[in-house]
Design an enzyme around this catalytic site. Structure first.
Site, PDB file in Angstrom:
ATOM      1  NE  ARG A 210     -12.206  -2.701  -4.496  1.00 30.92           N
ATOM      2  CZ  ARG A 210     -12.627  -3.934  -4.241  1.00 30.92           C
ATOM      3  NH1 ARG A 210     -13.927  -4.193  -4.279  1.00 30.92           N
ATOM      4  NH2 ARG A 210     -11.786  -4.898  -3.960  1.00 30.92           N
ATOM      5  N   GLY A 211     -16.967   2.175  -1.888  1.00 31.80           N
ATOM      6  CA  GLY A 211     -17.712   3.437  -1.930  1.00 31.80           C
ATOM      7  C   GLY A 211     -19.080   3.326  -2.566  1.00 31.80           C
TER       8      GLY A 211
ATOM      9  CG  LEU B 115     -18.887   0.762   3.343  1.00 27.64           C
ATOM     10  CD1 LEU B 115     -18.516   2.161   3.803  1.00 27.64           C
ATOM     11  CD2 LEU B 115     -20.373   0.495   3.580  1.00 27.64           C
TER      12      LEU B 115
ATOM     13  CE1 TYR C 294      -3.222  -2.847   0.373  1.00 29.25           C
ATOM     14  CE2 TYR C 294      -3.726  -2.104   2.595  1.00 29.25           C
ATOM     15  CZ  TYR C 294      -3.973  -2.954   1.540  1.00 29.25           C
ATOM     16  OH  TYR C 294      -4.958  -3.907   1.656  1.00 29.25           O
TER      17      TYR C 294
ATOM     18  CB  SER D 253     -20.316   5.349   0.668  1.00 29.85           C
ATOM     19  OG  SER D 253     -20.571   6.075  -0.540  1.00 29.85           O
TER      20      SER D 253
END
Length: 311
Positions: free
Chosen positions: A188-189, A186, A36, A192
């Site tokens: 990746r959004g 989620l 990362y 959301s």
């Protein structure tokens, strides 16, 4: 991951504030990968944990993914000598002398999983690793790995939009007494409740290549989100809280990973802990987002090909 890579720019001060807020709220598991931001995320976590009681925080690290200075991806390395090398760098970046859970990020097709697990087991014996985990592997690989050394958990994508593990992988984990750490809760959004069809993406944002965020797929998936929004509103919750609470409802052996990058988003996510979904809620959610309802695969084709869990 989003604090260091693949989701557009991140504010380091805000990232640190989010980690501090999580720890202060009682969160005791921090998940990262040595790839990362090519080590940036581990160094960020190391900074955040200075002055904290190390024994009160579990750090889970994925390793083995090969990258280059331009951010490119070059497969996985699960060779025993690579295990020792990756871990040595991780310990230095995290400023710690042990990792709580260590796992190969993706199965190395050139190295039997028994050899990789055996190499991590040597690090357990040396005191540098406390538990061995797995990531994105299928039922056969889980059994083979667990025969070499007890496996603590499998980290794999699991959400209302990604439920393929329910057929074979999750039953195998439960048969063997292995936990599940769910990422992508989620999506990746997408779940959301804030994503729109006109959302602008920063250069290099992973979602610009994700099939679920493209064209008609995105429109269809946002339709599922709107159905969830109705359920959430009836419970006085947000879509994100409903999505996280659903994962929590699947069993006490499942831990959802929350990828918040801001303290306010963290607070929202933690609100899911107070949301107890009733049988009626779960039935409504199942009707709104049935198994297989997501449009598009969870990764682009080359990345899907790297997933032992999808074979």
């Amino acid at each position: 991951m989003g604090m260091s890579d693949l989701y557009g720019p991140a504010d380091e001060a805000e990232s640190l504030a989010t980690i501090y807020a999580a720890l202060d709220a009682g969160v005791n598991l921090i998940d990262t990968g040595d790839f990362y931001g090519m080590g940036h995320n581990e160094m960020l976590i190391g900074r955040a944990l200075r002055g904290r009681d190390r024994e009160q925080v579990m750090i889970s690290v994925k390793f083995g993914t090969l990258r280059d200075a331009a951010g490119g991806w070059h497969g996985s390395d699960g060779r025993p000598k690579a295990v020792a090398n990756f871990l040595a760098y991780t310990l230095r970046r995290l400023d710690t002398d042990y990792v709580d859970i260590y796992r190969l990020s993706r199965l190395d097709p050139e190295v039997p999983i028994e050899e990789t697990i055996g190499a991590i087991a040597e690090q357990v014996q040396a005191g540098r690793v406390r538990h061995i985990g797995l990531s994105e592997v299928g039922a056969e690989a889980i059994r083979r790995a667990n025969a070499v050394h007890p496996i603590s958990d499998l980290q794999i994508e699991y959400s209302l939009l990604s439920r393929s593990i329910e057929a074979d992988i999750l039953p195998t984990l439960r048969e063997l007494g292995i936990g599940l750490t769910a990422y992508g809760v989620l999506s990746r959004g997408l779940l959301s409740g804030r994503w729109t069809a006109e959302q602008a993406l920063a250069p290099g944002d992973f979602r610009g290549f994700s099939p679920r965020f493209q064209g008609d797929n995105l429109v269809a998936n946002l339709g599922l989100v709107e159905a969830l929004r109705t359920i959430a509103a009836a419970r006085g919750a947000t879509v994100a809280q409903i999505a996280i609470a659903w994962v929590l409802s699947r069993g006490e052996d499942i831990v959802p990973l929350v990828g918040a990058r801001r303290p306010d988003r963290l607070t929202e996510s933690l609100g899911a802990l107070d949301l107890r979904l009733t049988d009626d809620d779960l039935a409504a959610i199942e009707l709104a987002v049935p198994v297989g309802a997501a449009a598009g695969e969870r990764y682009a084709a080359p990345a899907m090909a790297d997933l032992d869990s999808e074979r």
